[in-house]
Scaffold this active site. Sequence first.
Site, PDB file in Angstrom:
ATOM      1  N   PRO A  76      -4.159   0.214  18.841  1.00 56.93           N
ATOM      2  CA  PRO A  76      -4.008  -0.438  17.434  1.00 56.93           C
ATOM      3  C   PRO A  76      -4.221   0.861  16.311  1.00 56.93           C
ATOM      4  O   PRO A  76      -3.717   0.395  15.145  1.00 56.93           O
ATOM      5  CB  PRO A  76      -5.208  -1.199  17.292  1.00 56.93           C
ATOM      6  N   TYR A 119       3.892   6.653  10.348  1.00 52.14           N
ATOM      7  CA  TYR A 119       3.083   5.383   9.620  1.00 52.14           C
ATOM      8  C   TYR A 119       3.701   4.284   8.914  1.00 52.14           C
ATOM      9  O   TYR A 119       3.624   3.215   9.228  1.00 52.14           O
ATOM     10  CB  TYR A 119       2.100   5.982   8.724  1.00 52.14           C
ATOM     11  N   LYS A 123       0.982  -0.144  15.096  1.00 52.79           N
ATOM     12  CA  LYS A 123       2.461  -0.279  15.373  1.00 52.79           C
ATOM     13  C   LYS A 123       2.781  -1.380  16.368  1.00 52.79           C
ATOM     14  O   LYS A 123       4.035  -1.647  16.395  1.00 52.79           O
ATOM     15  CB  LYS A 123       2.878   1.087  16.151  1.00 52.79           C
ATOM     16  N   HIS A 135       0.832  -1.221  -0.065  1.00 56.26           N
ATOM     17  CA  HIS A 135      -0.042   0.123  -0.044  1.00 56.26           C
ATOM     18  C   HIS A 135       0.950   1.317   0.145  1.00 56.26           C
ATOM     19  O   HIS A 135       1.674   1.430   0.940  1.00 56.26           O
ATOM     20  CB  HIS A 135      -0.884  -0.016   0.937  1.00 56.26           C
ATOM     21  N   TYR A 187      -9.517   5.358   7.403  1.00 58.82           N
ATOM     22  CA  TYR A 187      -9.677   5.654   8.862  1.00 58.82           C
ATOM     23  C   TYR A 187     -10.642   6.645   8.749  1.00 58.82           C
ATOM     24  O   TYR A 187     -10.265   7.794   8.562  1.00 58.82           O
ATOM     25  CB  TYR A 187      -8.138   6.206   9.482  1.00 58.82           C
TER      26      TYR A 187
HETATM   27  C1  PHB Z   1      -6.119  -4.279  10.702  1.00 61.51           C
HETATM   28  O1  PHB Z   1      -6.127  -4.553   9.517  1.00 61.51           O
HETATM   29  O2  PHB Z   1      -6.622  -5.221  11.467  1.00 61.51           O
HETATM   30  C2  PHB Z   1      -5.847  -3.054  11.211  1.00 61.51           C
HETATM   31  C3  PHB Z   1      -5.064  -2.237  10.319  1.00 61.51           C
HETATM   32  C4  PHB Z   1      -4.598  -0.980  10.520  1.00 61.51           C
HETATM   33  C5  PHB Z   1      -4.873  -0.416  11.832  1.00 61.51           C
HETATM   34  C6  PHB Z   1      -5.126  -1.379  12.760  1.00 61.51           C
HETATM   35  C7  PHB Z   1      -5.560  -2.884  12.449  1.00 61.51           C
HETATM   36  O3  PHB Z   1      -4.366   0.686  11.958  1.00 61.51           O
END
Ligand code: PHB
Length: 391
Positions: A294, A386, A298, A72, A202
């Site tokens: 989460p 990130y 990280k 990505h 997000y």
């Molecule tokens: C996930 O795919 O579970 C996931 C992806 C990004 C995040 C947290 C969890 O920031």
Amino acid sequence: MRTQVAIIGAGPSGLLLGQLLSRAGIDNVIVERQSAQYVLGRIRAGVLEQVSVEMLDECGLGARMHREGLVHHGIELLFKGARHRIDLHDLSGGKSVMVYGQTEVTHDLMDARKVQGLATFYETGDTVKLHDFDGARPKVSCVQDGKAHEIECDFIAGCDGYHGASRASVPASALKTYTKDYPFGWLGVLADVPPVSHELIYANTGRGFALCSMRSPTRSRYYVQVPLQEKAEAWSDAAFWDELRRRLDVEAREHLVTGPSIEKSIAPLRSFVAEPMRFGRLFLAGDAAHIVPPTGAKGLNLAATDVKYLSAALIEHYRHKSDRGIDDYSRKCLARVWKAERFSWWFTSLMHKFPDAGDIGQKLQEAELDYLVSSRAASTALAENYVGLPL
Ligand code: PHB
Ligand code: APR
């Protein structure tokens, strides 16, 4: 029995450390409370920084990840009903992330360990005990299938997660801990449906945070922020999809494909650090030493960098008879850990609805998000963190 490094925990930290040590000719034994099947059943995040990708490559385990993982170059931030792309690749000077589930990483590491015939004691339950790590001859004892084992070693690596025996074995007076619990959790659903978008979304909304993630072109992972007291069992699939839909923009809402959930659970959010990360001949690594919320994924990446520093320190000890890396382990890890703690806390604070923040809290978040997507400097700060700060 005798080994050089006894590793407690067969999560990603313990397994990765085992691989790196074995490749360097350092003998190690892993002791794990659960069965391998149980460990693989836990659904965790799935975004790997470049350093983590490189570590799996270094172990010779990157083939399936490169075949099945998704590279990505950007993420999308959704607020005030509209999506804005953050071009991670452009802003970070050419870096990207790999979407590849932690379950798959663990699977690849477990398979390799099995093929190499490396010693692993599974299903030891709560019998694991750490002894004498403040002296020159530490030991780990455990019981498997009713049979007691004692493992004499040079070092113990505590890779047994937040609830493990390793940190708990350290006298409380030798440890300083920092904790922040957030007043909400993430209700997550895994489903065999195509992702709503080809990049992660997000979302900050008046109803709370949502995240659209994925595991493959045909498997999606979605989350919605829920109050801590909610129970996953009380959420039907229909109720989940309905709530997620309400937190998306018009286009995403139209594209969302729903289906039966394969897994549904609620995870609490916590920031936690234990200092220091070394006590004599015991090292803590991964979730045993620190937890991040989460948002930003990280957790696994921090665990991987701890293990990178630890394996390098142990290799230096055995090959070059130098303890410089060992003496510097805790300081080096914590410098990186605190930066990731800060980023995860900031991203969490920006994207979630806090019970006491009120309308002004929502407006302030929206103003910061507006600034974030319109300022190259601010977007760059997000992108750099990130994709992972340099080692
Ligand atoms: C996930 O795919 O579970 C996931 C992806 C990004 C995040 C947290 C969890 O920031
Ligand atoms: N004895 C032996 N093993 C134990 C004990 C114990 N007393 N307590 C816990 N374990 C095992 C757990 O069963 C688990 O398999 O240690 C392992 C720890 O694994 P994780 O919790 O996955 O922690 P870690 O390997 O550090 O991985 C960090 O995984 O948990 C996510 O969010 C986290 O993504 C991050 C990454």
